[in-house]
Write a protein that holds these residues in place. Structure first.
Motif, PDB file in Angstrom:
ATOM      1  N   UNK A  52      30.764  28.499   0.193  1.00 25.85           N
ATOM      2  CA  UNK A  52      30.024  28.273   1.436  1.00 25.85           C
ATOM      3  C   UNK A  52      29.375  26.901   1.312  1.00 25.85           C
ATOM      4  N   UNK A  53      29.708  26.009   2.247  1.00 22.82           N
ATOM      5  CA  UNK A  53      29.160  24.654   2.238  1.00 22.82           C
ATOM      6  C   UNK A  53      28.137  24.554   3.364  1.00 22.82           C
ATOM      7  N   UNK A  54      26.898  24.230   3.004  1.00 24.17           N
ATOM      8  CA  UNK A  54      25.838  24.098   4.000  1.00 24.17           C
ATOM      9  C   UNK A  54      25.674  22.645   4.387  1.00 24.17           C
ATOM     10  N   UNK A  96      36.870  29.642   2.420  1.00 25.43           N
ATOM     11  CA  UNK A  96      35.787  28.656   2.410  1.00 25.43           C
ATOM     12  C   UNK A  96      35.265  28.489   3.826  1.00 25.43           C
ATOM     13  N   UNK A  97      33.944  28.340   3.952  1.00 21.46           N
ATOM     14  CA  UNK A  97      33.346  28.118   5.269  1.00 21.46           C
ATOM     15  C   UNK A  97      32.278  27.035   5.155  1.00 21.46           C
ATOM     16  N   UNK A  98      32.270  26.136   6.122  1.00 24.26           N
ATOM     17  CA  UNK A  98      31.223  25.115   6.217  1.00 24.26           C
ATOM     18  C   UNK A  98      30.293  25.518   7.349  1.00 24.26           C
ATOM     19  N   UNK A  99      29.028  25.640   7.026  1.00 20.54           N
ATOM     20  CA  UNK A  99      28.027  26.027   8.018  1.00 20.54           C
ATOM     21  C   UNK A  99      27.235  24.783   8.391  1.00 20.54           C
ATOM     22  N   UNK A 100      27.307  24.369   9.659  1.00 18.35           N
ATOM     23  CA  UNK A 100      26.635  23.126  10.060  1.00 18.35           C
ATOM     24  C   UNK A 100      25.117  23.218   9.967  1.00 18.35           C
ATOM     25  N   UNK A 101      24.479  22.069   9.883  1.00 14.74           N
ATOM     26  CA  UNK A 101      23.027  22.004   9.712  1.00 14.74           C
ATOM     27  C   UNK A 101      22.257  22.570  10.893  1.00 14.74           C
ATOM     28  N   UNK A 102      22.898  22.716  12.043  1.00  8.18           N
ATOM     29  CA  UNK A 102      22.230  23.240  13.239  1.00  8.18           C
ATOM     30  C   UNK A 102      21.967  24.747  13.173  1.00  8.18           C
ATOM     31  N   UNK A 103      22.678  25.468  12.301  1.00 10.38           N
ATOM     32  CA  UNK A 103      22.550  26.929  12.226  1.00 10.38           C
ATOM     33  C   UNK A 103      21.183  27.303  11.663  1.00 10.38           C
ATOM     34  N   UNK A 104      20.467  28.179  12.396  1.00  9.37           N
ATOM     35  CA  UNK A 104      19.146  28.621  11.940  1.00  9.37           C
ATOM     36  C   UNK A 104      19.141  30.073  11.465  1.00  9.37           C
TER      37      UNK A 104
END
Length: 102
Positions: free
Chosen positions: A81-83, A57-65
Motif C-alpha cells: 500500500x503506497x500512501x 498493490x494500491x496507491x492511495x492518494x494524499x486526498x483520502x481522509x
C-alpha cells in the motif's frame, strides 16, 4: 438515496460537494491487479475492494481522509500500500486490511 454515481477506470464513485470522486464505493472488476484512485477522492467506502482477489498493490492518494471498514478485506494478494505524500488520512476502519498479505 439519489446521489450521482460515476464509473471511471473500473471504479465506482459517488459525487458529493461538487466533487465527482468524493466517495469511492467499489472496485468493479475483482480480477484487476491494480487500480488508479482519483486524486480528488476523499473516502474509500466500506468493502470497496472486498474480495478483489488479484489486487497486489494500491496507491492511495494524499486526498483520502478515511478508509472504510473491510475496504480491502480478502484481497489475498495485496502486498503493498503506497500512501501519497502529505496524506490527510485520519481513520482506517475495522478490518480494512484483513486477509491480505500485508
Amino acid at each position: 438515496c439519489d446521489l450521482p454515481i460515476m464509473e471511471v477506470e473500473n471504479l465506482e464513485y459517488v459525487e458529493l460537494n461538487n466533487n465527482p470522486y468524493y466517495l469511492l464505493t467499489k472496485g468493479i472488476d475483482k480480477n484487476l491487479s491494480t487500480y488508479t484512485i482519483n486524486e480528488n477522492t476523499k473516502f474509500i467506502g466500506c468493502a470497496a475492494f472486498y474480495d478483489c482477489v488479484s489486487l497486489n498493490e494500491i496507491a492511495i492518494p494524499s486526498s483520502v481522509i478515511s478508509i472504510g471498514d473491510y475496504a480491502f478485506t480478502s484481497c489475498e494478494k495485496l502486498q503493498k500500500v503506497v500512501l501519497g505524500s502529505n496524506i490527510q488520512l485520519k481513520s482506517i476502519g475495522d478490518y480494512a486490511f484483513s486477509d491480505c498479505e500485508l
